[in-house]
Design a protein around this motif. Sequence first.
Motif, PDB file in Angstrom:
ATOM      1  N   LEU A 133      -3.496   1.666   6.933  1.00  0.00           N
ATOM      2  CA  LEU A 133      -2.430   2.643   7.148  1.00  0.00           C
ATOM      3  C   LEU A 133      -2.617   3.386   8.464  1.00  0.00           C
ATOM      4  O   LEU A 133      -1.665   3.586   9.232  1.00  0.00           O
ATOM      5  CB  LEU A 133      -2.389   3.637   5.986  1.00  0.00           C
ATOM      6  N   SER A 175      -7.167   8.241   0.894  1.00  0.00           N
ATOM      7  CA  SER A 175      -6.813   7.066   0.099  1.00  0.00           C
ATOM      8  C   SER A 175      -7.729   6.997  -1.113  1.00  0.00           C
ATOM      9  O   SER A 175      -8.951   6.957  -0.975  1.00  0.00           O
ATOM     10  CB  SER A 175      -6.962   5.793   0.944  1.00  0.00           C
ATOM     11  N   VAL A 226      -6.087  10.295   6.983  1.00  0.00           N
ATOM     12  CA  VAL A 226      -5.702   9.504   5.816  1.00  0.00           C
ATOM     13  C   VAL A 226      -6.607   9.866   4.649  1.00  0.00           C
ATOM     14  O   VAL A 226      -7.834   9.964   4.811  1.00  0.00           O
ATOM     15  CB  VAL A 226      -5.799   7.989   6.087  1.00  0.00           C
ATOM     16  N   HIS A 236      -2.521   7.837   0.098  1.00  0.00           N
ATOM     17  CA  HIS A 236      -2.341   6.670  -0.778  1.00  0.00           C
ATOM     18  C   HIS A 236      -3.094   6.924  -2.078  1.00  0.00           C
ATOM     19  O   HIS A 236      -4.285   7.251  -2.061  1.00  0.00           O
ATOM     20  CB  HIS A 236      -2.872   5.400  -0.107  1.00  0.00           C
ATOM     21  N   GLU A 237      -2.418   6.783  -3.192  1.00  0.00           N
ATOM     22  CA  GLU A 237      -3.039   7.026  -4.493  1.00  0.00           C
ATOM     23  C   GLU A 237      -3.569   5.723  -5.088  1.00  0.00           C
ATOM     24  O   GLU A 237      -2.852   4.725  -5.171  1.00  0.00           O
ATOM     25  CB  GLU A 237      -2.037   7.661  -5.460  1.00  0.00           C
ATOM     26  N   ASP A 238      -4.836   5.755  -5.522  1.00  0.00           N
ATOM     27  CA  ASP A 238      -5.476   4.635  -6.205  1.00  0.00           C
ATOM     28  C   ASP A 238      -6.550   5.245  -7.092  1.00  0.00           C
ATOM     29  O   ASP A 238      -7.610   5.652  -6.614  1.00  0.00           O
ATOM     30  CB  ASP A 238      -6.085   3.668  -5.186  1.00  0.00           C
ATOM     31  N   LYS A 270      -7.726   0.091   2.742  1.00  0.00           N
ATOM     32  CA  LYS A 270      -6.315   0.480   2.770  1.00  0.00           C
ATOM     33  C   LYS A 270      -6.099   1.691   3.665  1.00  0.00           C
ATOM     34  O   LYS A 270      -5.079   1.790   4.358  1.00  0.00           O
ATOM     35  CB  LYS A 270      -5.819   0.729   1.341  1.00  0.00           C
ATOM     36  N   ALA A 271      -7.057   2.603   3.683  1.00  0.00           N
ATOM     37  CA  ALA A 271      -6.939   3.757   4.580  1.00  0.00           C
ATOM     38  C   ALA A 271      -6.903   3.306   6.034  1.00  0.00           C
ATOM     39  O   ALA A 271      -6.099   3.799   6.837  1.00  0.00           O
ATOM     40  CB  ALA A 271      -8.105   4.716   4.351  1.00  0.00           C
ATOM     41  N   VAL A 307     -10.380   1.211  -1.293  1.00  0.00           N
ATOM     42  CA  VAL A 307      -9.548   2.316  -0.809  1.00  0.00           C
ATOM     43  C   VAL A 307      -9.802   2.564   0.675  1.00  0.00           C
ATOM     44  O   VAL A 307      -8.888   2.962   1.412  1.00  0.00           O
ATOM     45  CB  VAL A 307      -9.804   3.602  -1.627  1.00  0.00           C
ATOM     46  N   TYR A 309       2.409   4.811   0.119  1.00  0.00           N
ATOM     47  CA  TYR A 309       1.854   6.002   0.772  1.00  0.00           C
ATOM     48  C   TYR A 309       2.937   7.058   0.930  1.00  0.00           C
ATOM     49  O   TYR A 309       4.133   6.779   0.848  1.00  0.00           O
ATOM     50  CB  TYR A 309       1.284   5.647   2.145  1.00  0.00           C
ATOM     51  N   ILE A 338       0.884  -1.166   0.000  1.00  0.00           N
ATOM     52  CA  ILE A 338       0.000   0.000   0.000  1.00  0.00           C
ATOM     53  C   ILE A 338       0.922   1.216   0.000  1.00  0.00           C
ATOM     54  O   ILE A 338       1.288   1.743   1.062  1.00  0.00           O
ATOM     55  CB  ILE A 338      -0.927   0.021   1.228  1.00  0.00           C
TER      56      ILE A 338
END
Length: 953
Positions: free
Chosen positions: A407, A235, A233, A59-61, A403-404, A400, A45, A43
Amino acid sequence: MSRLPLRLTALALGVAFAVGTPATLLASPTAATAAPAKAALDIPYQRFVLPNGLTVLVHEDHKAPVVAVAVWYHVGSKDEPARKTGFAHLFEHLMFNGSENHPGEFFEPFEQAGATGQNGTTWLDRTNYYETVPTTALDMALWMESDRMGHLLGAIDQKTLDEQRGVVQNEKRQGENEPYGRVDERMLLQTFPANHPYHHDTIGSMADLDAASLEDVKTWFRGYYGAANTVLVMSGDIDVATAKAKALKYFGDIPAGAPVARQAKWVAARTTSTRDQMDDRVAQTRIYREWNIPGRGERDLTLLDLAADVLGGGKTSRLYQRLVYKDHLVDDVSVGITPFELASQFELQADVKQGVDPKKVEAAIADEWAKFLATGPTKEELMRLQAANRAAVVRGMERVATKASQLAEGQVYLGNPDAWKQSFDWNQKATIADVLKASKSWIARGDYTLTVVPTTGAPKEETVAGLPAGMRPADIPGKPTTAFTTTPSDVDRKKGVPAVETFPDLTFPNVQRGHLKNGIEVVLAERHSVPVVNVSLQFDAGYASDVGGKLGTAAFTAAMLDEGTAKLDSVEIAKQRERLGMGLSSGCGLDSCAVGANMLSDSLTPSLDLLADVVRNSAFRSADIERVRAQWLAGIAQEKTQPTGIALRTLPPLLYGEGHPYAIPFSGTGTEASIKSLSAADMTAWRSAWLRPDNVRIIVAGDTTLPQITEQLDKVFADWTPPSVAKGTKSVPQVAAQAKPRVFLIDKPGAQQSLILAGLLAPPTTVANNLPIQTMNSAFGGTFTSRLNMNLREDKHWAYGAYSFMDDALGQRPYMLYAPVQTDKTKESAAEILREVRDVVGPRPLSAAEITKIKVNDVRSLPGSYETIGAVLGALSDNVLYGRPDDYVATLRERIEAQKDADVQAAATQIIHPDALTWVIVGDLSKIEAGVRSLNFGHVQVVDADGKPVATK
């Protein structure tokens, strides 16, 4: 603890009406299968800290035009001073009640923007808030989160405090009104010392909540809700430069806050065994056993997680094999860990079979425990579990919001957003010796055993008020630190919430269709976001296929499919699933049954082999039938001790009438008599009539193409031919509305709440005005800011939540009004529900603003609603079942926007008939019956949990 979801469905109440997508199960690739590329298990970041101490993770998605926003405050119930239990959770609720620059409900701007997955939760160590919004609504979301962080105290007054105190107390009552609902409080009280921060549960005591003053909660805010104690965060569809600028713009001027004293890790491991017993209105004796173990970030915690899975992680685990399969002592057994910051819990739970001496269960557990502590896991056990962990991580990379959270969790607890990688590495490299050493260190002694035994009367009141709490040096916040500085902001908050002017369009995969060589239709939506393929075999069957037969046949037979095939027993099926990284599910709704699989792309071929074997060659062995039958009957008994379960078993036969295909418990579990009489012949006959190649469509979504998946499906299904028996047929007749209202009361002595469920019949999902019906329901009772919830929760605070809901069906749908309310407000709550019902079809129809709010939210939430492969598969499954065109989702926006207010208002008068309501109320009749009767709603009848009349004195 959390707020209620924005939308309430029967599934949210624990009842599955329809099966469209397979459940996501922990599963894993085989040792022979190439592991996913390392890049897929990351992931990426960027982390930066604002001058005021706020930690920001980005975090880029860019796969979907949405951004998940998560705000984690490093404060939980462990930080509560003595005699102030429940403050952290109470404050979570207060944070949803408006801020200085946005008075009113926090949810409102997010509903206008189409947010998805919005909520807030509190636990022992942290409080978090989160939502996923369209990319164009990010400024709004950050403004709202920053306004309640930096501009809240002026919005909290006595009225607000009293309102949310009442809501929290009803949340507490609702939880404790459930079977085994008081266990967590009891376990923390008995397993951690009186001066330990974990000695009390998060929701706190009634006495402490009653005593909370306005100054108390404001002091709490000043002490913990500063920028330096927070992680933000972002994401999703956002770049680092933009995220940094927006974070500084909206959060930079918020003070760092007082320095927070961090508490030292304190496992409080015990060296001697202790025992306890609790009476409760439960269906069967349950044994709990707990050990205190290390907290987050410790290698031994990861190793003990593996030990828990070996001992009680499912069908393949040692205790399940011994207690369920071999000795037939329990209906279910599980072992798991609950991780916390200062310490964690290693927990066993076993549901003792009726008539079995719990001492025999404990002896068998002790025997298996000793064997495990002597030798540890086997190499094969460890391999399967490590593979399962890898597959779970792969699947977790899709959302997303997930993943947020990953993190944020690492940053808050351990100061490292990548902390999950360390745990993953420990898991993957663990050896037999590692797991054995950790197990001997932590779970060889010092257990606490709690036995919950059934009682027929009211359970003893055991609420403990004013428990000693956290070890914070003082109740008063320290002086603000000088290590951080604020950054002036050009945001003029007096202008209010930033307007969201534009919204991204939904991108939904093109739907492709093909056929197998034997004619089975294949419907596919390609989605290559993660290396996963979801497959669902949808059969035209469902609970409705039980009509004229034994209720529960469809659901029971579907559940038996993976309990053994001609070549594999149930344990080997489970082991293969784990080795293959495969989730497998089967079940039914009102009108269909489905068998689904969630598969990793690189193990697709052997996974499809197993899926086909389960569908085509289920064996229905007598030993497996009897094992599942016992579990099934125990499940029915459990339903009859749960207020919602009781009501949802009782209401459908009353709504539809005897003999109707939908006149069944909405869980699909049937009755004790029907399940006891089910035979292998019954199941074989049902399968032959309904689970067959001329009665199925195969629906696929994920990382594949139509030529690829068709070729692979042909290998396992092309030679599947219909049996010689006739295909099953069913019909769902129309039912007239009730001529008069009726009230059915069910006694639950000692209940802390009354469960009110009132029902009507709505038109099928396939009607032309289905969208106006859905919009009407959302505005009336289907969202957080709907009329019902705003009345009973936010205005009266008599309930934790009050909603209306219906689920899709090919016949008339059940339309239900649902409200668990405090006992002493049962009469008043029922009266308010009826008043709202009469108003919406009478003097106060839904307004243009109420209708527009729902339409706007439904349109703007579309991009975030189909982020996952599972969501895409669910949409395809619904479209197939209800005969919708392939472009249904792609064209949904236009149809939602085209709804006219008059059509939505007409939907209310079409469905809601106050004088046709059937009421089911579950509660302590000694306290509520007279009040309910005085309402004069209609004929009142006392019934039991089976819906049978009870003679009244």
